[in-house]
Design a protein around this motif. Sequence first.
Motif, PDB file in Angstrom:
ATOM      1  N   UNK A 120       0.784  -1.185  -0.117  1.00 23.82           N
ATOM      2  CA  UNK A 120       0.084  -0.133  -0.024  1.00 23.82           C
ATOM      3  C   UNK A 120       0.815   1.388  -0.035  1.00 23.82           C
ATOM      4  N   UNK A 121       1.883   1.243   0.705  1.00 24.92           N
ATOM      5  CA  UNK A 121       2.542   2.455   0.652  1.00 24.92           C
ATOM      6  C   UNK A 121       3.429   2.696  -0.432  1.00 24.92           C
ATOM      7  N   UNK A 122       4.065   1.649  -1.073  1.00 24.66           N
ATOM      8  CA  UNK A 122       4.739   1.552  -2.303  1.00 24.66           C
ATOM      9  C   UNK A 122       3.803   2.262  -3.282  1.00 24.66           C
ATOM     10  N   UNK A 123       2.325   1.680  -3.467  1.00 20.22           N
ATOM     11  CA  UNK A 123       1.429   2.356  -4.411  1.00 20.22           C
ATOM     12  C   UNK A 123       1.251   3.904  -4.181  1.00 20.22           C
ATOM     13  N   UNK A 124       1.148   4.374  -2.887  1.00 23.61           N
ATOM     14  CA  UNK A 124       0.557   5.509  -2.448  1.00 23.61           C
ATOM     15  C   UNK A 124       1.865   6.549  -2.967  1.00 23.61           C
ATOM     16  N   UNK A 125       2.975   6.255  -2.915  1.00 20.15           N
ATOM     17  CA  UNK A 125       4.320   6.830  -2.878  1.00 20.15           C
ATOM     18  C   UNK A 125       4.366   6.716  -4.627  1.00 20.15           C
ATOM     19  N   UNK A 126       4.134   5.823  -5.377  1.00 19.47           N
ATOM     20  CA  UNK A 126       4.475   5.931  -6.585  1.00 19.47           C
ATOM     21  C   UNK A 126       3.296   6.948  -7.559  1.00 19.47           C
ATOM     22  N   UNK A 127       2.221   7.209  -6.859  1.00 17.53           N
ATOM     23  CA  UNK A 127       1.122   7.906  -7.214  1.00 17.53           C
ATOM     24  C   UNK A 127       1.193   9.548  -6.686  1.00 17.53           C
ATOM     25  N   UNK A 128       2.131   9.530  -5.778  1.00 13.01           N
ATOM     26  CA  UNK A 128       2.247  11.000  -5.249  1.00 13.01           C
ATOM     27  C   UNK A 128       2.972  11.905  -6.013  1.00 13.01           C
ATOM     28  N   UNK A 129       2.725  13.161  -5.731  1.00 10.33           N
ATOM     29  CA  UNK A 129       3.191  14.169  -6.382  1.00 10.33           C
ATOM     30  C   UNK A 129       3.286  15.556  -5.257  1.00 10.33           C
ATOM     31  N   UNK A 130       4.334  15.125  -4.310  1.00  6.22           N
ATOM     32  CA  UNK A 130       4.561  16.200  -3.069  1.00  6.22           C
ATOM     33  C   UNK A 130       5.371  17.193  -3.252  1.00  6.22           C
ATOM     34  N   UNK A 131       5.347  18.137  -2.739  1.00  3.26           N
ATOM     35  CA  UNK A 131       6.167  19.357  -2.740  1.00  3.26           C
ATOM     36  C   UNK A 131       6.652  19.935  -1.509  1.00  3.26           C
ATOM     37  N   UNK A 132       6.213  19.219  -0.500  1.00  6.44           N
ATOM     38  CA  UNK A 132       6.539  19.464   0.871  1.00  6.44           C
ATOM     39  C   UNK A 132       6.336  18.294   1.873  1.00  6.44           C
ATOM     40  N   UNK A 133       6.957  18.476   3.073  1.00  7.18           N
ATOM     41  CA  UNK A 133       6.497  17.576   4.123  1.00  7.18           C
ATOM     42  C   UNK A 133       5.171  17.786   4.696  1.00  7.18           C
ATOM     43  N   UNK A 134       4.567  18.868   4.506  1.00  9.66           N
ATOM     44  CA  UNK A 134       3.183  19.280   4.679  1.00  9.66           C
ATOM     45  C   UNK A 134       2.286  18.472   4.099  1.00  9.66           C
ATOM     46  N   UNK A 135       2.552  18.576   2.724  1.00 13.00           N
ATOM     47  CA  UNK A 135       1.886  17.733   1.920  1.00 13.00           C
ATOM     48  C   UNK A 135       1.869  15.955   2.129  1.00 13.00           C
ATOM     49  N   UNK A 136       3.211  15.571   2.601  1.00 12.67           N
ATOM     50  CA  UNK A 136       3.222  14.085   3.009  1.00 12.67           C
ATOM     51  C   UNK A 136       2.236  13.862   4.271  1.00 12.67           C
ATOM     52  N   UNK A 137       2.251  15.057   5.173  1.00  7.22           N
ATOM     53  CA  UNK A 137       1.513  14.856   6.354  1.00  7.22           C
ATOM     54  C   UNK A 137       0.005  14.687   6.112  1.00  7.22           C
ATOM     55  N   UNK A 138      -0.325  15.449   4.989  1.00  9.00           N
ATOM     56  CA  UNK A 138      -1.704  15.407   4.583  1.00  9.00           C
ATOM     57  C   UNK A 138      -2.235  13.961   4.180  1.00  9.00           C
ATOM     58  N   UNK A 139      -1.153  13.559   3.238  1.00  5.55           N
ATOM     59  CA  UNK A 139      -1.399  12.215   2.609  1.00  5.55           C
ATOM     60  C   UNK A 139      -1.247  11.212   3.577  1.00  5.55           C
ATOM     61  N   UNK A 140      -0.457  11.196   4.499  1.00  4.84           N
ATOM     62  CA  UNK A 140      -0.135  10.150   5.453  1.00  4.84           C
ATOM     63  C   UNK A 140       0.183  10.625   7.015  1.00  4.84           C
ATOM     64  N   UNK A 141      -1.270  10.791   7.468  1.00  4.27           N
ATOM     65  CA  UNK A 141      -1.394  11.289   8.713  1.00  4.27           C
ATOM     66  C   UNK A 141      -0.274  11.041   9.860  1.00  4.27           C
ATOM     67  N   UNK A 142       0.016   9.721   9.850  1.00  5.38           N
ATOM     68  CA  UNK A 142       0.860   9.054  10.868  1.00  5.38           C
ATOM     69  C   UNK A 142       2.303   9.362  10.673  1.00  5.38           C
ATOM     70  N   UNK A 143       2.764   9.950   9.409  1.00  2.00           N
ATOM     71  CA  UNK A 143       4.117  10.284   9.112  1.00  2.00           C
ATOM     72  C   UNK A 143       4.778  11.231  10.007  1.00  2.00           C
ATOM     73  N   UNK A 144       5.871  11.184  10.504  1.00  2.00           N
ATOM     74  CA  UNK A 144       6.536  11.974  11.301  1.00  2.00           C
ATOM     75  C   UNK A 144       7.543  12.840  10.714  1.00  2.00           C
ATOM     76  N   UNK A 145       7.500  13.958  10.790  1.00  5.25           N
ATOM     77  CA  UNK A 145       8.541  14.572   9.846  1.00  5.25           C
ATOM     78  C   UNK A 145       9.678  14.928  10.822  1.00  5.25           C
ATOM     79  N   UNK A 146      11.117  14.510  10.138  1.00  8.54           N
ATOM     80  CA  UNK A 146      11.970  14.547  11.125  1.00  8.54           C
ATOM     81  C   UNK A 146      13.063  15.913  10.934  1.00  8.54           C
TER      82      UNK A 146
END
Length: 111
Positions: A36-62
Motif C-alpha cells: 500500500x505504501x509503495x502504491x501511494x508513493x508511486x502515485x504521489x506528487x508531493x512538494x513539501x513535508x506538509x503534503x506528506x503529512x496530509x497524505x499520510x497523517x501518521x508520518x513523522x517529519x524529522x
Amino acid sequence: MTHVPIMGMLGVRIIKQSTLTKFAEANPKAKPAMTRWLKLLKAAKWASMNEIQIAVPGAVVLNGERARFEIARGNFRLIVSFSFKHQIAFIKFIGAHAEYDKVDALTVAKY
C-alpha cells in the motif's frame, strides 16, 4: 496551494525500491502495508513535508527532507529522505521498531 497525490500520474521515484521489496518478502507481516505504501508513493506528487503529512497523517517529519513512516501498525519503521524538486524518495532505513531505536533517524543511511 496544496498538492495531494493524484492517481494515474507518474509519482515519486524510489531509490532502492528493491530494498523494500526484499524486506517485505522477508517479513510477511509487513508485506500488505508495504505494498500500500509503495502504491501511494508511486502515485504521489508531493512538494513539501506538509503534503506528506496530509497524505499520510501518521508520518513523522524529522526535518526538511526526512520523514518516518510506521509500517504494519508500527511494527516496522521506515525512514525516507525526499528530494521534492526531483520527485525522488531515498530509502534510508527499514527495520523493526527495536532496530529503529538503535539508529539516529536524522543521519542513518543504511541503504
